[in-house]
Design a protein around this motif. Structure first.
Motif, PDB file in Angstrom:
ATOM      1  N   ASP A   6       0.875  -1.170   0.000  1.00  0.00           N
ATOM      2  CA  ASP A   6       0.000   0.000   0.000  1.00  0.00           C
ATOM      3  C   ASP A   6       0.912   1.218   0.000  1.00  0.00           C
ATOM      4  O   ASP A   6       1.668   1.437   0.941  1.00  0.00           O
ATOM      5  CB  ASP A   6      -0.871  -0.045   1.253  1.00  0.00           C
ATOM      6  N   VAL A   7       0.866   2.000  -1.083  1.00  0.00           N
ATOM      7  CA  VAL A   7       1.837   3.065  -1.295  1.00  0.00           C
ATOM      8  C   VAL A   7       1.133   4.374  -1.647  1.00  0.00           C
ATOM      9  O   VAL A   7       0.223   4.394  -2.470  1.00  0.00           O
ATOM     10  CB  VAL A   7       2.807   2.692  -2.445  1.00  0.00           C
ATOM     11  N   VAL A   8       1.590   5.457  -1.019  1.00  0.00           N
ATOM     12  CA  VAL A   8       1.174   6.809  -1.383  1.00  0.00           C
ATOM     13  C   VAL A   8       2.436   7.535  -1.821  1.00  0.00           C
ATOM     14  O   VAL A   8       3.449   7.498  -1.128  1.00  0.00           O
ATOM     15  CB  VAL A   8       0.539   7.562  -0.191  1.00  0.00           C
ATOM     16  N   ILE A   9       2.376   8.177  -2.989  1.00  0.00           N
ATOM     17  CA  ILE A   9       3.508   8.970  -3.467  1.00  0.00           C
ATOM     18  C   ILE A   9       3.023  10.399  -3.676  1.00  0.00           C
ATOM     19  O   ILE A   9       2.045  10.636  -4.388  1.00  0.00           O
ATOM     20  CB  ILE A   9       4.088   8.412  -4.781  1.00  0.00           C
ATOM     21  N   LEU A  10       3.706  11.319  -3.026  1.00  0.00           N
ATOM     22  CA  LEU A  10       3.418  12.742  -3.181  1.00  0.00           C
ATOM     23  C   LEU A  10       4.494  13.326  -4.080  1.00  0.00           C
ATOM     24  O   LEU A  10       5.682  13.203  -3.784  1.00  0.00           O
ATOM     25  CB  LEU A  10       3.432  13.440  -1.818  1.00  0.00           C
ATOM     26  N   TYR A  11       4.097  13.944  -5.168  1.00  0.00           N
ATOM     27  CA  TYR A  11       5.038  14.506  -6.139  1.00  0.00           C
ATOM     28  C   TYR A  11       4.992  16.025  -6.094  1.00  0.00           C
ATOM     29  O   TYR A  11       3.920  16.617  -5.956  1.00  0.00           O
ATOM     30  CB  TYR A  11       4.671  14.085  -7.566  1.00  0.00           C
ATOM     31  N   GLY A  12       6.149  16.637  -6.291  1.00  0.00           N
ATOM     32  CA  GLY A  12       6.223  18.083  -6.436  1.00  0.00           C
ATOM     33  C   GLY A  12       6.146  18.448  -7.915  1.00  0.00           C
ATOM     34  O   GLY A  12       6.298  17.604  -8.793  1.00  0.00           O
ATOM     35  N   ASP A  13       5.923  19.710  -8.175  1.00  0.00           N
ATOM     36  CA  ASP A  13       5.859  20.213  -9.547  1.00  0.00           C
ATOM     37  C   ASP A  13       7.266  20.620  -9.961  1.00  0.00           C
ATOM     38  O   ASP A  13       7.796  21.625  -9.488  1.00  0.00           O
ATOM     39  CB  ASP A  13       4.900  21.404  -9.616  1.00  0.00           C
ATOM     40  N   ILE A  14       7.880  19.843 -10.856  1.00  0.00           N
ATOM     41  CA  ILE A  14       9.268  20.124 -11.242  1.00  0.00           C
ATOM     42  C   ILE A  14       9.390  21.400 -12.073  1.00  0.00           C
ATOM     43  O   ILE A  14      10.477  21.922 -12.237  1.00  0.00           O
ATOM     44  CB  ILE A  14       9.910  18.930 -11.989  1.00  0.00           C
ATOM     45  N   LEU A  15       8.282  21.916 -12.570  1.00  0.00           N
ATOM     46  CA  LEU A  15       8.325  23.146 -13.357  1.00  0.00           C
ATOM     47  C   LEU A  15       8.111  24.390 -12.502  1.00  0.00           C
ATOM     48  O   LEU A  15       8.256  25.505 -12.979  1.00  0.00           O
ATOM     49  CB  LEU A  15       7.271  23.094 -14.464  1.00  0.00           C
ATOM     50  N   ASN A  16       7.791  24.198 -11.245  1.00  0.00           N
ATOM     51  CA  ASN A  16       7.539  25.313 -10.336  1.00  0.00           C
ATOM     52  C   ASN A  16       8.841  25.727  -9.660  1.00  0.00           C
ATOM     53  O   ASN A  16       9.720  24.899  -9.427  1.00  0.00           O
ATOM     54  CB  ASN A  16       6.532  24.862  -9.275  1.00  0.00           C
ATOM     55  N   LEU A  17       8.969  26.997  -9.334  1.00  0.00           N
ATOM     56  CA  LEU A  17      10.154  27.448  -8.605  1.00  0.00           C
ATOM     57  C   LEU A  17      10.232  26.792  -7.230  1.00  0.00           C
ATOM     58  O   LEU A  17      11.308  26.452  -6.756  1.00  0.00           O
ATOM     59  CB  LEU A  17      10.148  28.971  -8.459  1.00  0.00           C
ATOM     60  N   ASP A  18       9.081  26.607  -6.579  1.00  0.00           N
ATOM     61  CA  ASP A  18       9.033  25.933  -5.287  1.00  0.00           C
ATOM     62  C   ASP A  18       8.662  24.467  -5.522  1.00  0.00           C
ATOM     63  O   ASP A  18       7.492  24.115  -5.553  1.00  0.00           O
ATOM     64  CB  ASP A  18       8.006  26.602  -4.373  1.00  0.00           C
ATOM     65  N   GLN A  19       9.655  23.629  -5.685  1.00  0.00           N
ATOM     66  CA  GLN A  19       9.415  22.219  -6.004  1.00  0.00           C
ATOM     67  C   GLN A  19       8.982  21.404  -4.788  1.00  0.00           C
ATOM     68  O   GLN A  19       8.680  20.228  -4.898  1.00  0.00           O
ATOM     69  CB  GLN A  19      10.654  21.608  -6.646  1.00  0.00           C
ATOM     70  N   ASP A  20       8.948  22.035  -3.619  1.00  0.00           N
ATOM     71  CA  ASP A  20       8.529  21.353  -2.393  1.00  0.00           C
ATOM     72  C   ASP A  20       7.012  21.342  -2.234  1.00  0.00           C
ATOM     73  O   ASP A  20       6.482  20.754  -1.322  1.00  0.00           O
ATOM     74  CB  ASP A  20       9.197  22.036  -1.179  1.00  0.00           C
ATOM     75  N   THR A  21       6.283  21.948  -3.129  1.00  0.00           N
ATOM     76  CA  THR A  21       4.829  22.014  -3.049  1.00  0.00           C
ATOM     77  C   THR A  21       4.210  20.760  -3.676  1.00  0.00           C
ATOM     78  O   THR A  21       4.547  20.394  -4.796  1.00  0.00           O
ATOM     79  CB  THR A  21       4.299  23.270  -3.780  1.00  0.00           C
ATOM     80  N   VAL A  22       3.291  20.126  -2.934  1.00  0.00           N
ATOM     81  CA  VAL A  22       2.617  18.923  -3.448  1.00  0.00           C
ATOM     82  C   VAL A  22       1.799  19.296  -4.672  1.00  0.00           C
ATOM     83  O   VAL A  22       0.962  20.196  -4.631  1.00  0.00           O
ATOM     84  CB  VAL A  22       1.713  18.275  -2.375  1.00  0.00           C
ATOM     85  N   ASP A  23       2.052  18.581  -5.770  1.00  0.00           N
ATOM     86  CA  ASP A  23       1.370  18.850  -7.036  1.00  0.00           C
ATOM     87  C   ASP A  23       0.485  17.673  -7.457  1.00  0.00           C
ATOM     88  O   ASP A  23      -0.589  17.863  -7.999  1.00  0.00           O
ATOM     89  CB  ASP A  23       2.415  19.127  -8.121  1.00  0.00           C
ATOM     90  N   ARG A  24       0.979  16.465  -7.200  1.00  0.00           N
ATOM     91  CA  ARG A  24       0.267  15.265  -7.650  1.00  0.00           C
ATOM     92  C   ARG A  24       0.338  14.211  -6.562  1.00  0.00           C
ATOM     93  O   ARG A  24       1.335  14.105  -5.845  1.00  0.00           O
ATOM     94  CB  ARG A  24       0.896  14.735  -8.933  1.00  0.00           C
ATOM     95  N   ILE A  25      -0.718  13.406  -6.449  1.00  0.00           N
ATOM     96  CA  ILE A  25      -0.781  12.312  -5.489  1.00  0.00           C
ATOM     97  C   ILE A  25      -1.091  11.021  -6.242  1.00  0.00           C
ATOM     98  O   ILE A  25      -1.974  11.001  -7.087  1.00  0.00           O
ATOM     99  CB  ILE A  25      -1.841  12.557  -4.410  1.00  0.00           C
ATOM    100  N   GLU A  26      -0.356   9.990  -5.909  1.00  0.00           N
ATOM    101  CA  GLU A  26      -0.612   8.669  -6.477  1.00  0.00           C
ATOM    102  C   GLU A  26      -0.733   7.687  -5.326  1.00  0.00           C
ATOM    103  O   GLU A  26       0.080   7.683  -4.410  1.00  0.00           O
ATOM    104  CB  GLU A  26       0.547   8.264  -7.383  1.00  0.00           C
ATOM    105  N   ILE A  27      -1.786   6.859  -5.363  1.00  0.00           N
ATOM    106  CA  ILE A  27      -2.004   5.842  -4.347  1.00  0.00           C
ATOM    107  C   ILE A  27      -2.170   4.505  -5.051  1.00  0.00           C
ATOM    108  O   ILE A  27      -2.922   4.399  -6.019  1.00  0.00           O
ATOM    109  CB  ILE A  27      -3.279   6.140  -3.507  1.00  0.00           C
ATOM    110  N   ARG A  28      -1.426   3.493  -4.570  1.00  0.00           N
ATOM    111  CA  ARG A  28      -1.490   2.146  -5.162  1.00  0.00           C
ATOM    112  C   ARG A  28      -1.563   1.091  -4.073  1.00  0.00           C
ATOM    113  O   ARG A  28      -0.942   1.247  -3.022  1.00  0.00           O
ATOM    114  CB  ARG A  28      -0.245   1.866  -5.991  1.00  0.00           C
ATOM    115  N   ALA A  29      -2.279   0.035  -4.344  1.00  0.00           N
ATOM    116  CA  ALA A  29      -2.312  -1.126  -3.451  1.00  0.00           C
ATOM    117  C   ALA A  29      -2.317  -2.365  -4.338  1.00  0.00           C
ATOM    118  O   ALA A  29      -3.324  -2.716  -4.926  1.00  0.00           O
ATOM    119  CB  ALA A  29      -3.536  -1.092  -2.557  1.00  0.00           C
ATOM    120  N   LYS A  30      -1.139  -2.977  -4.459  1.00  0.00           N
ATOM    121  CA  LYS A  30      -1.016  -4.151  -5.334  1.00  0.00           C
ATOM    122  C   LYS A  30      -0.146  -5.190  -4.671  1.00  0.00           C
ATOM    123  O   LYS A  30       0.737  -4.920  -3.948  1.00  0.00           O
ATOM    124  CB  LYS A  30      -0.410  -3.755  -6.674  1.00  0.00           C
TER     125      LYS A  30
END
Length: 174
Positions: A150-174
């Motif tokens: 069970d995995v949650v991945i929080l991604y930052g926006d690589i095109l933003n100056l502040d790359q520490d901001t959560v941009d995308r969330i992915e959740i998987r359970a496999k």
């Protein structure tokens, strides 16, 4: 008498190992909750709109299904038939969900009733995740539940100056 006690013990032991929604990461936004790896299509369709075939073959996964919420694009999901025989799609389990925060008009987004911070680093600390710092930030939060990762991945926006901001969330359970 011994047989009755043995039968009762078997029922108790089998009942203790049953899956619960709370075992998985539970995503909440506004008044909605979804648990990837636990919730089936019948429940998921109460929240999202999407199209699936009527039946799904045994152990097959339907990937890259566009899901919408209240008429707006929400993200992409996958659904899996965890049985070894063909079943109606309503029995399939949501196995992954990926979405951009800008596509979600929610006052708050929570994982396991903990509101997410805008900062990937702070969320990683809160959830004891693994911070990845390559071409931007990402945080991997994982646990094992009933032989599933069970995995949650929080991604930052690589095109933003502040790359520490959560941009995308992915959740998987496999």
């Amino acid at each position: 008498m011994k047989k009755i006690i043995i039968v009762l013990l078997c029922f108790i032991l089998l009942g203790c190992d049953s899956e619960k929604k709370e075992d998985y990461y539970v995503l909440s936004f506004d008044d909605y909750t979804i648990s990837v790896g636990y919730d089936n299509v019948e429940y998921t369709s109460l929240i999202f709109d999407f199209e699936l075939p009527e039946v799904i073959p045994g152990f097959e996964e339907v990937k890259d299904v566009n899901v919408s919420f209240l008429g707006k694009d929400f993200g992409i999901a996958s659904f899996i038939n965890e049985e070894d025989e063909e079943n109606e799609s309503k029995e399939a389990i949501i196995s992954s969900l990926s979405f951009y925060l800008k596509d979600v008009d929610a006052s708050s987004i929570k994982i396991n009733d903990i509101e997410l911070d805008k900062s990937i680093k702070k969320n990683c600390e809160t959830f004891n995740g693994n911070l990845i710092e390559k071409n931007g930030y990402a945080c991997v939060i994982e646990q094992e539940v009933h032989d599933k990762d069970d995995v949650v991945i929080l991604y930052g926006d690589i095109l933003n100056l502040d790359q520490d901001t959560v941009d995308r969330i992915e959740i998987r359970a496999k």
